[in-house]
Enzyme design. Structure first.
Site, mmCIF file in Angstrom:
data_model
loop_
_atom_site.group_PDB
_atom_site.id
_atom_site.type_symbol
_atom_site.label_atom_id
_atom_site.label_comp_id
_atom_site.label_asym_id
_atom_site.label_seq_id
_atom_site.Cartn_x
_atom_site.Cartn_y
_atom_site.Cartn_z
ATOM 1 N N LYS A 1 0.823 -1.207 0.000
ATOM 2 C CA LYS A 1 0.000 0.000 0.000
ATOM 3 C C LYS A 1 0.865 1.269 0.000
ATOM 4 O O LYS A 1 2.067 1.220 0.259
ATOM 5 C CB LYS A 1 -0.925 -0.045 1.219
ATOM 6 C CG LYS A 1 -1.903 -1.230 1.191
ATOM 7 C CD LYS A 1 -2.882 -1.153 2.358
ATOM 8 C CE LYS A 1 -3.840 -2.338 2.353
ATOM 9 N NZ LYS A 1 -4.830 -2.235 3.464
ATOM 10 N N TYR B 1 -12.689 -2.029 -3.111
ATOM 11 C CA TYR B 1 -13.136 -2.061 -1.719
ATOM 12 C C TYR B 1 -14.647 -1.903 -1.592
ATOM 13 O O TYR B 1 -15.143 -1.519 -0.527
ATOM 14 C CB TYR B 1 -12.410 -0.983 -0.911
ATOM 15 C CG TYR B 1 -10.968 -1.356 -0.575
ATOM 16 C CD1 TYR B 1 -10.690 -2.372 0.344
ATOM 17 C CD2 TYR B 1 -9.896 -0.706 -1.169
ATOM 18 C CE1 TYR B 1 -9.390 -2.721 0.657
ATOM 19 C CE2 TYR B 1 -8.581 -1.045 -0.859
ATOM 20 C CZ TYR B 1 -8.341 -2.059 0.063
ATOM 21 O OH TYR B 1 -7.042 -2.405 0.385
ATOM 22 N N PHE C 1 -15.187 4.200 7.410
ATOM 23 C CA PHE C 1 -13.837 4.539 6.956
ATOM 24 C C PHE C 1 -13.667 4.428 5.443
ATOM 25 O O PHE C 1 -12.572 4.620 4.923
ATOM 26 C CB PHE C 1 -12.804 3.656 7.666
ATOM 27 C CG PHE C 1 -13.021 2.169 7.484
ATOM 28 C CD1 PHE C 1 -12.595 1.518 6.331
ATOM 29 C CD2 PHE C 1 -13.657 1.436 8.467
ATOM 30 C CE1 PHE C 1 -12.803 0.160 6.152
ATOM 31 C CE2 PHE C 1 -13.866 0.054 8.301
ATOM 32 C CZ PHE C 1 -13.432 -0.574 7.132
ATOM 33 N N ARG D 1 -2.078 -14.442 5.006
ATOM 34 C CA ARG D 1 -2.716 -13.693 6.104
ATOM 35 C C ARG D 1 -1.879 -13.846 7.378
ATOM 36 O O ARG D 1 -1.739 -12.892 8.152
ATOM 37 C CB ARG D 1 -4.153 -14.186 6.349
ATOM 38 C CG ARG D 1 -5.141 -13.900 5.231
ATOM 39 C CD ARG D 1 -5.430 -12.446 4.982
ATOM 40 N NE ARG D 1 -5.956 -11.736 6.120
ATOM 41 C CZ ARG D 1 -6.656 -10.593 6.046
ATOM 42 N NH1 ARG D 1 -6.943 -10.038 4.852
ATOM 43 N NH2 ARG D 1 -7.063 -9.985 7.115
ATOM 44 N N THR E 1 -5.108 -6.770 11.016
ATOM 45 C CA THR E 1 -5.397 -5.501 10.343
ATOM 46 C C THR E 1 -4.783 -4.325 11.100
ATOM 47 O O THR E 1 -4.186 -3.426 10.501
ATOM 48 C CB THR E 1 -6.927 -5.304 10.251
ATOM 49 O OG1 THR E 1 -7.504 -6.466 9.648
ATOM 50 C CG2 THR E 1 -7.275 -4.070 9.433
ATOM 51 N N ARG F 1 2.900 -6.468 8.951
ATOM 52 C CA ARG F 1 2.224 -5.300 9.527
ATOM 53 C C ARG F 1 2.859 -4.884 10.858
ATOM 54 O O ARG F 1 2.954 -3.692 11.152
ATOM 55 C CB ARG F 1 0.722 -5.574 9.670
ATOM 56 C CG ARG F 1 -0.002 -5.429 8.325
ATOM 57 C CD ARG F 1 -1.420 -5.935 8.383
ATOM 58 N NE ARG F 1 -2.210 -5.519 7.223
ATOM 59 C CZ ARG F 1 -3.398 -6.030 6.935
ATOM 60 N NH1 ARG F 1 -3.940 -6.960 7.704
ATOM 61 N NH2 ARG F 1 -4.061 -5.612 5.871
ATOM 62 N N ASN G 1 -1.924 0.360 6.710
ATOM 63 C CA ASN G 1 -1.374 -0.872 7.270
ATOM 64 C C ASN G 1 -0.506 -1.678 6.306
ATOM 65 O O ASN G 1 -0.415 -2.892 6.407
ATOM 66 C CB ASN G 1 -2.487 -1.717 7.904
ATOM 67 C CG ASN G 1 -3.531 -2.143 6.895
ATOM 68 O OD1 ASN G 1 -3.390 -1.895 5.710
ATOM 69 N ND2 ASN G 1 -4.563 -2.804 7.369
ATOM 70 N N HIS H 1 -2.012 -5.438 1.673
ATOM 71 C CA HIS H 1 -3.301 -6.124 1.539
ATOM 72 C C HIS H 1 -3.056 -7.608 1.325
ATOM 73 O O HIS H 1 -2.094 -7.983 0.660
ATOM 74 C CB HIS H 1 -4.066 -5.575 0.319
ATOM 75 C CG HIS H 1 -5.259 -6.415 -0.064
ATOM 76 N ND1 HIS H 1 -6.471 -6.290 0.571
ATOM 77 C CD2 HIS H 1 -5.403 -7.415 -0.977
ATOM 78 C CE1 HIS H 1 -7.320 -7.185 0.045
ATOM 79 N NE2 HIS H 1 -6.698 -7.868 -0.890
ATOM 80 N N GLU I 1 -9.642 -10.673 -7.197
ATOM 81 C CA GLU I 1 -8.727 -9.540 -7.042
ATOM 82 C C GLU I 1 -7.553 -9.640 -8.010
ATOM 83 O O GLU I 1 -7.114 -8.630 -8.570
ATOM 84 C CB GLU I 1 -8.243 -9.464 -5.586
ATOM 85 C CG GLU I 1 -9.369 -9.093 -4.626
ATOM 86 C CD GLU I 1 -9.001 -9.232 -3.155
ATOM 87 O OE1 GLU I 1 -9.868 -8.956 -2.306
ATOM 88 O OE2 GLU I 1 -7.855 -9.621 -2.836
HETATM 89 P P1 DAT Z 1 -7.757 -6.546 6.086
HETATM 90 O O1 DAT Z 1 -6.987 -5.583 5.212
HETATM 91 O O2 DAT Z 1 -6.924 -7.014 7.242
HETATM 92 O O3 DAT Z 1 -8.383 -7.668 5.321
HETATM 93 P P2 DAT Z 1 -10.426 -5.411 6.252
HETATM 94 O O4 DAT Z 1 -10.748 -6.206 5.038
HETATM 95 O O5 DAT Z 1 -11.321 -5.530 7.437
HETATM 96 O O6 DAT Z 1 -8.937 -5.691 6.752
HETATM 97 O O7 DAT Z 1 -10.388 -3.866 5.863
HETATM 98 C C1 DAT Z 1 -9.827 -3.455 4.639
HETATM 99 C C2 DAT Z 1 -8.968 -2.239 4.900
HETATM 100 O O8 DAT Z 1 -9.789 -1.162 5.344
HETATM 101 C C3 DAT Z 1 -7.915 -2.408 5.987
HETATM 102 O O9 DAT Z 1 -6.744 -3.020 5.528
HETATM 103 C C4 DAT Z 1 -7.685 -1.004 6.414
HETATM 104 C C5 DAT Z 1 -9.059 -0.377 6.293
HETATM 105 N N1 DAT Z 1 -9.750 -0.418 7.580
HETATM 106 C C6 DAT Z 1 -10.374 -1.481 8.153
HETATM 107 N N2 DAT Z 1 -10.906 -1.170 9.332
HETATM 108 C C7 DAT Z 1 -10.609 0.145 9.543
HETATM 109 C C8 DAT Z 1 -10.879 1.070 10.598
HETATM 110 N N3 DAT Z 1 -11.574 0.709 11.679
HETATM 111 N N4 DAT Z 1 -10.419 2.330 10.444
HETATM 112 C C9 DAT Z 1 -9.740 2.706 9.351
HETATM 113 N N5 DAT Z 1 -9.450 1.889 8.316
HETATM 114 C C10 DAT Z 1 -9.870 0.630 8.420
HETATM 115 MG MG MG Z 2 -9.876 -7.706 3.913
#
Ligand code: DAT
Ligand code: MG
Length: 139
Positions: free
Chosen positions: A11, A51, A59, A87, A93, A104, A114, A117, A128
């Site tokens: 990212k 997304y 967010f 993962r 996350t 991470r 973070n 992805h 994807e």
């Molecule tokens: P991951 O990337 O671990 O699969 P996710 O699919 O729940 O996590 O969310 C996708 C992305 O969205 C994540 O990498 C960062 C952002 N994100 C998730 N939860 C968030 C939050 N509470 N505040 C800000 N950004 C967030």
């Molecule tokens: Mg995810």
């Protein structure tokens, strides 16, 4: 259907902070083979589509703005048990909750920024990967 591939993006924060090489090295060291890779910048439309599952989350607009803020590295990775193992390699996350030794833990700035992805299922890995690469770009 189980596959042995996953999809990743390094990212914008990881690129900005100069961690591209170290992260790719950790991925290769962990036994993943790079099947496809590109250095690119997402358009707003691409980030929104990628997304879309998070469209109703508070967010979402921040996530789209961040993911389009600078270049990323997109890649398709191959390894036995690729989705779950990747993962594990990237960690939680929220980097504050990520295990020692994960990407991470080492490189993410925050839950939003973070570093990396990783697909969460074989089905999403396929979708994807196909979103970012044509068949001719996969080796
Ligand atoms: P991951 O990337 O671990 O699969 P996710 O699919 O729940 O996590 O969310 C996708 C992305 O969205 C994540 O990498 C960062 C952002 N994100 C998730 N939860 C968030 C939050 N509470 N505040 C800000 N950004 C967030
Ligand atoms: Mg995810």
């Amino acid at each position: 259907m189980a596959t042995n591939r996953t999809f990743t993006m390094l990212k914008p924060d990881a690129i900005e902070n100069g961690h591209m090489g170290k992260i790719i090295d950790m991925i290769i060291e962990a036994g993943f083979h790079i099947k496809a890779m590109k250095y690119t910048q997402l358009t707003e439309g691409q980030a929104k589509e990628f997304y879309a599952v998070h469209a109703e989350r508070p967010f979402y607009s921040e996530l789209v703005a961040y993911m389009t803020s600078g270049p990323i590295v997109a890649a398709i990775l191959e390894k036995e048990n690729a989705v779950a193992d990747f993962r594990s390699l990237i960690g939680s996350t929220d980097p504050a909750e990520a295990a020692e030794g994960t990407i991470r833990k080492a490189f993410a700035e925050s839950k939003g920024r973070n570093a990396v992805h990783g697909s969460d299922s074989d089905e999403n890995a396929q979708l994807e990967g196909a979103f970012h690469f044509s068949e001719a770009e996969i080796f």
